[in-house]
Design an enzyme around this catalytic site. Structure first.
Site, mmCIF file in Angstrom:
data_model
loop_
_atom_site.group_PDB
_atom_site.id
_atom_site.type_symbol
_atom_site.label_atom_id
_atom_site.label_comp_id
_atom_site.label_asym_id
_atom_site.label_seq_id
_atom_site.Cartn_x
_atom_site.Cartn_y
_atom_site.Cartn_z
ATOM 1 N N ASP A 36 56.249 61.891 34.356
ATOM 2 C CA ASP A 36 55.493 63.412 34.033
ATOM 3 C C ASP A 36 56.797 64.274 34.475
ATOM 4 O O ASP A 36 56.952 64.140 34.889
ATOM 5 C CB ASP A 36 54.265 63.136 34.786
ATOM 6 C CG ASP A 36 53.052 63.746 34.260
ATOM 7 O OD1 ASP A 36 51.934 63.240 33.944
ATOM 8 O OD2 ASP A 36 53.265 65.453 34.629
ATOM 9 N N ILE A 37 55.800 65.439 34.224
ATOM 10 C CA ILE A 37 56.716 66.931 34.601
ATOM 11 C C ILE A 37 55.942 67.117 35.514
ATOM 12 O O ILE A 37 56.966 67.451 36.609
ATOM 13 C CB ILE A 37 56.301 67.560 33.326
ATOM 14 C CG1 ILE A 37 57.838 69.126 33.503
ATOM 15 C CG2 ILE A 37 55.175 68.313 33.497
ATOM 16 C CD1 ILE A 37 57.340 70.099 32.750
ATOM 17 N N ASP A 43 61.040 66.027 31.596
ATOM 18 C CA ASP A 43 59.870 66.744 30.694
ATOM 19 C C ASP A 43 60.573 66.299 29.310
ATOM 20 O O ASP A 43 61.489 65.589 29.082
ATOM 21 C CB ASP A 43 61.040 68.487 30.697
ATOM 22 C CG ASP A 43 59.892 68.973 29.544
ATOM 23 O OD1 ASP A 43 58.991 68.802 28.216
ATOM 24 O OD2 ASP A 43 60.128 70.428 29.549
ATOM 25 N N GLY A 89 51.536 61.897 27.698
ATOM 26 C CA GLY A 89 51.857 62.924 27.983
ATOM 27 C C GLY A 89 52.201 64.339 27.102
ATOM 28 O O GLY A 89 52.574 63.626 25.969
ATOM 29 N N SER A 106 44.360 61.627 18.866
ATOM 30 C CA SER A 106 42.986 62.188 19.263
ATOM 31 C C SER A 106 42.281 63.198 17.837
ATOM 32 O O SER A 106 42.655 62.521 16.788
ATOM 33 C CB SER A 106 43.349 64.140 20.024
ATOM 34 O OG SER A 106 42.243 64.551 19.503
ATOM 35 N N HIS A 133 41.164 65.362 17.344
ATOM 36 C CA HIS A 133 41.128 66.528 16.756
ATOM 37 C C HIS A 133 42.220 66.828 15.816
ATOM 38 O O HIS A 133 42.465 67.401 14.856
ATOM 39 C CB HIS A 133 42.092 67.846 17.755
ATOM 40 C CG HIS A 133 40.670 68.427 18.790
ATOM 41 N ND1 HIS A 133 39.521 68.510 18.692
ATOM 42 C CD2 HIS A 133 39.887 67.431 20.060
ATOM 43 C CE1 HIS A 133 38.831 68.493 19.433
ATOM 44 N NE2 HIS A 133 39.362 67.585 20.750
ATOM 45 N N TYR A 187 46.969 71.873 18.410
ATOM 46 C CA TYR A 187 46.393 70.549 18.993
ATOM 47 C C TYR A 187 46.374 69.504 18.420
ATOM 48 O O TYR A 187 46.842 68.651 18.597
ATOM 49 C CB TYR A 187 45.322 71.515 19.556
ATOM 50 C CG TYR A 187 45.316 69.977 21.229
ATOM 51 C CD1 TYR A 187 46.601 69.037 22.139
ATOM 52 C CD2 TYR A 187 44.448 69.094 20.577
ATOM 53 C CE1 TYR A 187 45.910 68.016 22.689
ATOM 54 C CE2 TYR A 187 44.364 67.976 21.434
ATOM 55 C CZ TYR A 187 45.171 67.248 22.430
ATOM 56 O OH TYR A 187 44.460 66.281 22.651
ATOM 57 N N ARG A 236 27.265 66.886 22.314
ATOM 58 C CA ARG A 236 28.675 65.769 21.600
ATOM 59 C C ARG A 236 28.477 64.817 21.611
ATOM 60 O O ARG A 236 29.127 63.774 21.354
ATOM 61 C CB ARG A 236 29.628 66.846 21.311
ATOM 62 C CG ARG A 236 31.601 67.054 20.155
ATOM 63 C CD ARG A 236 31.888 67.310 20.150
ATOM 64 N NE ARG A 236 32.944 66.946 19.552
ATOM 65 C CZ ARG A 236 34.082 66.587 20.618
ATOM 66 N NH1 ARG A 236 33.735 67.088 21.898
ATOM 67 N NH2 ARG A 236 35.605 66.047 19.848
HETATM 68 N N1 NAD Z 1 41.075 63.616 27.691
HETATM 69 C C1 NAD Z 1 40.720 63.007 26.964
HETATM 70 O O1 NAD Z 1 39.331 63.067 26.446
HETATM 71 C C2 NAD Z 1 41.840 63.374 25.478
HETATM 72 C C3 NAD Z 1 40.625 62.973 23.576
HETATM 73 C C4 NAD Z 1 42.033 62.894 23.192
HETATM 74 C C5 NAD Z 1 43.480 62.176 23.564
HETATM 75 N N2 NAD Z 1 43.451 62.688 24.576
HETATM 76 C C6 NAD Z 1 45.258 62.758 24.544
HETATM 77 O O2 NAD Z 1 45.288 62.076 26.149
HETATM 78 C C7 NAD Z 1 46.692 61.596 26.787
HETATM 79 C C8 NAD Z 1 46.243 62.329 28.759
HETATM 80 O O3 NAD Z 1 45.446 63.224 28.824
HETATM 81 P P1 NAD Z 1 44.708 63.625 29.396
HETATM 82 O O4 NAD Z 1 43.040 63.369 29.677
HETATM 83 O O5 NAD Z 1 44.666 62.664 31.215
HETATM 84 O O6 NAD Z 1 45.322 65.364 29.823
HETATM 85 P P2 NAD Z 1 46.222 65.491 31.319
HETATM 86 O O7 NAD Z 1 46.185 66.758 30.658
HETATM 87 O O8 NAD Z 1 45.950 65.120 32.476
HETATM 88 O O9 NAD Z 1 47.264 64.895 31.406
HETATM 89 C C9 NAD Z 1 48.506 65.216 30.488
HETATM 90 C C10 NAD Z 1 50.224 65.328 31.198
HETATM 91 O O10 NAD Z 1 50.656 64.807 30.241
HETATM 92 C C11 NAD Z 1 51.912 66.062 31.398
HETATM 93 N N3 NAD Z 1 52.130 66.735 30.859
HETATM 94 C C12 NAD Z 1 52.509 67.998 29.781
HETATM 95 N N4 NAD Z 1 53.867 68.881 29.585
HETATM 96 C C13 NAD Z 1 54.159 67.249 29.869
HETATM 97 C C14 NAD Z 1 55.998 67.976 29.583
HETATM 98 N N5 NAD Z 1 56.642 69.189 28.289
HETATM 99 N N6 NAD Z 1 57.280 66.050 29.891
HETATM 100 C C15 NAD Z 1 55.628 65.751 30.797
HETATM 101 N N7 NAD Z 1 54.973 65.459 30.616
HETATM 102 C C16 NAD Z 1 53.838 66.509 30.475
HETATM 103 C C17 NAD Z 1 50.965 67.081 32.096
HETATM 104 O O11 NAD Z 1 51.907 66.943 33.442
HETATM 105 C C18 NAD Z 1 49.646 66.104 32.598
HETATM 106 O O12 NAD Z 1 49.925 64.971 33.637
HETATM 107 C C19 NAD Z 1 46.926 63.769 26.256
HETATM 108 O O13 NAD Z 1 47.819 62.968 25.409
HETATM 109 C C20 NAD Z 1 45.720 63.654 25.065
HETATM 110 O O14 NAD Z 1 46.264 64.870 24.269
HETATM 111 C C21 NAD Z 1 42.607 63.068 26.197
#
Ligand code: NAD
Length: 279
Positions: free
Chosen positions: A32-33, A50, A71, A110, A112, A135, A172
Site C-alpha cells: 500500500d502507499i 505507490d 489499491g 465496482s 460504478h 472513478y 440503496r
Molecule cells: N468498499 C466498497 O464498497 C467498494 C465498492 C466497490 C469497489 N471497491 C474497490 O475495492 C478496493 C478497496 O476499497 P476500500 O473500500 O478498501 O478502500 P480504501 O480507501 O480503504 O482502500 C484503498 C487503499 O488503496 C491505497 N492506495 C491509494 N492510492 C494508492 C497508490 N497510489 N499506491 C498504492 N496504494 C494506494 C490506499 O492507501 C488505501 O489503503 C478499491 O479498489 C475500490 O475501488 C470498494
C-alpha cells in the site's frame, strides 16, 4: 500457491483480506502507499509503494502466482488525481503480471463501471460499460485491461464489481450490501476456481433486493450467505419515499450517478467512519 500479492492492503477491505489470503499461500506480499500495519502475519511481507510506480510494482510481482488488486483512490475525483493510482496503477499491475508470467489478476472493480444503468434494469455481468464518474471510468479501463490481456496473452482475470461493502445505513444498501464474510468467499473463489479465463462477477450479498444478476458467473462457485433484508423496514421508514426521477435513486451508481464529474460522492453515502461491514 507459493506467492500471492495483495495491493491496497492497508485499506478497509484489504485489511480484512490479509488473514484469509495468508492461509492460501506460502508467502503473502502486502502493499500500500500507506505505512505498514502494526503487526504482520507469520508469512507476510509488507512493501510500502505507490502502484503508479512501474518499477515498484514490477519488482513486487516477481515470482508471484497471482495478484489481488485492491489499491486505488476510492471516490470520485478530478481525472488528473485518479490517473496515477487508478489508471496507470492498473496498467502497471497487468503489464507486470504478463511479463512475470502470473496466472491471474483478481481485481476489485465496482458497480460504478455500469453505474448509469437504471436500477429497474436487472443488469447481468454482460451489461455494457456505462460509467457514472471518472472513478467508474477507471474501473471500465481496468476491466478492459483484463479482457485484453486474456485475449492477447492468456493472462486470466476475475473482475469483481463490488456494490457496497459497508454497513447498511441507507435505502440503496438494502440491495447493494456485500458483507465482509461474503467478500472473503468471493475473493477466495476468484483465486481457487481452477479456470476463470476473463470473468466478471458482482460483489453483492444474497440480498432479497440485490439489483444485479450473477447467473452467468456461476462457474466461480460464489454463493453469498448474508442478506440485508432485516434492515429494510427500519431504513425505509427512516428515509421516507424517494423521488424516482432523481438520478441518485434511479441509477445503479446511486450518489456517484448524481454527482458532478470530479466531485466527491463518498460523503453522500452516509458511511460510518469505523465501518465493520456488518449489517
Ligand atoms: N468498499 C466498497 O464498497 C467498494 C465498492 C466497490 C469497489 N471497491 C474497490 O475495492 C478496493 C478497496 O476499497 P476500500 O473500500 O478498501 O478502500 P480504501 O480507501 O480503504 O482502500 C484503498 C487503499 O488503496 C491505497 N492506495 C491509494 N492510492 C494508492 C497508490 N497510489 N499506491 C498504492 N496504494 C494506494 C490506499 O492507501 C488505501 O489503503 C478499491 O479498489 C475500490 O475501488 C470498494
Amino acid at each position: 500457491m507459493k506467492k500471492l500479492v495483495l495491493t491496497g492492503a492497508a485499506g478497509r477491505l484489504g485489511s480484512y483480506l490479509r488473514e484469509p489470503l495468508s492461509k492460501m499461500c506460502d508467502e503473502l506480499v502486502t502493499t500500500d502507499i500507506a505505512e505498514a500495519p502494526a503487526t504482520l502475519l507469520a508469512n507476510e511481507t509488507y512493501v510500502q509503494a505507490d502502484i503508479a510506480d512501474f518499477d515498484a510494482v514490477f519488482n513486487m510481482l516477481e515470482g508471484a502466482d497471482m495478484v489481488v488488486h485492491f489499491g486505488a483512490i476510492v471516490d470520485e475525483a478530478p481525472f488528473e488525481t485518479l490517473l496515477g493510482p487508478n489508471f496507470i496503477g492498473s496498467y502497471n499491475i497487468w503489464e507486470s503480471a504478463r511479463r512475470h508470467g502470473l496466472r491471474r489478476v483478481v481485481y476489485a472493480s465496482s458497480i460504478h463501471a455500469v453505474g448509469m444503468h437504471k436500477k429497474t434494469d436487472f443488469i447481468g455481468i454482460d451489461a455494457p460499460h456505462r460509467p457514472d464518474t471518472f472513478y467508474g471510468l477507471a474501473k471500465c479501463f481496468s476491466e478492459d485491461l483484463g479482457s485484453m490481456y486474456w485475449d492477447k496473452c492468456g493472462l486470466e482475470s476475475v473482475c469483481m464489481r463490488i456494490l457496497s461493502c459497508a454497513q447498511v445505513t441507507n435505502p440503496r444498501a438494502v440491495g447493494t450490501w456485500l458483507s465482509y464474510d461474503d467478500l472473503v468467499q468471493l475473493v477466495t473463489r476468484a483465486i481457487d476456481t481452477p479456470v476463470t479465463g476473463f470473468s466478471i462477477v458482482y460483489g453483492v450479498s444474497d440480498n432479497d433486493r440485490a439489483p444485479v444478476d450473477n447467473a452467468k458467473a456461476r462457474h466461480l462457485g460464489y454463493r453469498p450467505k448474508d442478506n440485508a433484508e432485516e434492515h429494510a423496514k427500519e431504513i425505509f421508514a427512516q428515509y421516507g419515499p424517494l423521488d424516482p426521477h432523481d438520478t441518485n435513486n434511479a441509477c445503479h451508481g446511486g450518489p456517484f450517478a448524481g454527482i458532478e464529474l470530479g466531485n466527491s460522492a463518498m460523503s453522500a453515502l452516509n458511511l460510518n467512519k469505523d465501518d465493520t461491514g456488518k449489517a
